[in-house]
Scaffold this active site. Structure first.
Site, PDB file in Angstrom:
ATOM      1  N   ASP A   1       0.860  -1.184   0.000  1.00 19.28           N
ATOM      2  CA  ASP A   1       0.000   0.000   0.000  1.00 19.28           C
ATOM      3  C   ASP A   1       0.899   1.237   0.000  1.00 19.28           C
ATOM      4  O   ASP A   1       1.587   1.499   0.994  1.00 19.28           O
ATOM      5  CB  ASP A   1      -0.888   0.020   1.245  1.00 19.28           C
TER       6      ASP A   1
ATOM      7  N   LYS B   1      -7.014   3.224  -2.506  1.00 16.62           N
ATOM      8  CA  LYS B   1      -7.304   3.137  -1.071  1.00 16.62           C
ATOM      9  C   LYS B   1      -7.567   4.530  -0.524  1.00 16.62           C
ATOM     10  O   LYS B   1      -6.899   5.496  -0.914  1.00 16.62           O
ATOM     11  CB  LYS B   1      -6.119   2.465  -0.380  1.00 16.62           C
TER      12      LYS B   1
ATOM     13  N   LYS C   1     -10.099  -0.068  -1.508  1.00 13.15           N
ATOM     14  CA  LYS C   1      -9.889  -0.391  -0.102  1.00 13.15           C
ATOM     15  C   LYS C   1     -10.281   0.801   0.761  1.00 13.15           C
ATOM     16  O   LYS C   1      -9.803   1.916   0.547  1.00 13.15           O
ATOM     17  CB  LYS C   1      -8.433  -0.774   0.150  1.00 13.15           C
TER      18      LYS C   1
END
Length: 292
Positions: A152, A216, A245
């Site tokens: 990430d 995300k 996400k």
């Protein structure tokens, strides 16, 4: 639709109608231990026959399905080895998708989770996104070497807000390229709380153009976390081809449901154990907080 596919679809519909007045189907399938009507094997033929959306009664939920959408997260700077070991024990017990930890803990988590089916996720350029692209690229390679299966990364937020879009795209590509070459999932944290809606659209578009697997919402360390509105906007921009996400502030089952309803396909949370226990109808136990 091929005749065999049509016949299989008809068979499933007949089974559904028969249950209205006939004997009930088992509550859970034997193969996956999920609600029978949610069984992946049972639904695979329906999807293959052309269904784009499924309406299912899943009251009570399949706790394994809930857990499989959660990155069990601990990113506190003062997390200890004992905290990380406990995180991994919980992840293995509840079968979360991954543990999400700072890079220094990746090797330990990879060793502890061997054979568990739980992956290791880490963060790059975290939490400010202000590292240069080459540094983020090296961070990614090192994390993969240590055992990370998902990365990430935080975008260069200042560059985005300055309109330096090529800088942002190169920044994302520096992480996506090594991930793709090693079969590792890449997620792009846009830090939605710091962006206008137009900037959120731009960030998601750049992530998609760079070939990332997910966008995300948040690091969990900025002024705000995930919101259903941001998740819905991000889903509209990236379409069905990418994951979304939701992370930051998802602290219970109702919060997770709201994110999924908005379009999230993964949730990052420190409250994963509590969420699964709520899905099971159990009293939640206390867990280590990550501030996420």
């Amino acid at each position: 639709m091929q005749p065999a596919e049509l016949q299989r679809l008809i068979q499933i519909i007949v089974e559904e109608l028969a249950t209205a007045d006939g004997p009930s189907l088992p509550a859970r399938c034997a193969c996956h231990s999920v609600m029978f009507e949610c069984c992946p094997d049972r639904l695979r033929d329906v999807i293959a026959a052309g269904a784009e959306r499924l309406g299912l009664h899943a009251a009570g939920g399949a706790t394994s399905g809930v857990a499989a959408m959660i990155d069990h997260t601990l990113l506190k700077p003062d997390a200890t080895r004992q905290n990380i070991e406990e995180l991994c024990r919980e992840a293995a017990q509840f079968k979360f998708a991954t543990v999400c930890v700072n890079p220094t803990w990746v090797g330990l988590c990879a060793r502890l989770l061997v054979g568990s089916g739980v992956g290791v996720c880490t963060v790059v350029g975290f939490p400010l996104g202000a590292n240069t692209a080459d540094v983020k690229g090296y961070e990614t390679q090192r994390a993969i070497f240590d055992g990370a299966r998902e990365v990430d990364m935080v975008i260069n937020i200042g560059a985005l807000k300055s309109g330096d879009l090529r800088v942002v795209e190169r920044d994302i590509e520096a992480v996506v390229a090594p991930c793709r070459s090693c079969g590792v999932l890449s997620k792009v944290i846009i830090e939605a709380a710091l962006l206008t809606d137009d900037e959120k659209v731009t960030a998601c578009t750049l992530a998609k153009a760079a070939g990332a697997d997910y966008v995300k919402t948040s690091t969990g360390f900025a002024s705000g976390g995930a919101t259903a509105a941001d998740v819905a906007l991000m889903r509209r921009v990236v379409g069905a081809e990418m994951g979304v996400k939701a992370a930051g502030g998802v602290r219970d089952l109702e919060g997770m449901k709201a994110m999924i309803a908005a379009g999230a396909s993964r949730v990052g949370a420190s409250a994963g154990v509590k969420i699964v226990q709520q899905a099971r109808g159990e009293a939640p136990a206390s867990a280590v907080s990550s501030g996420y």
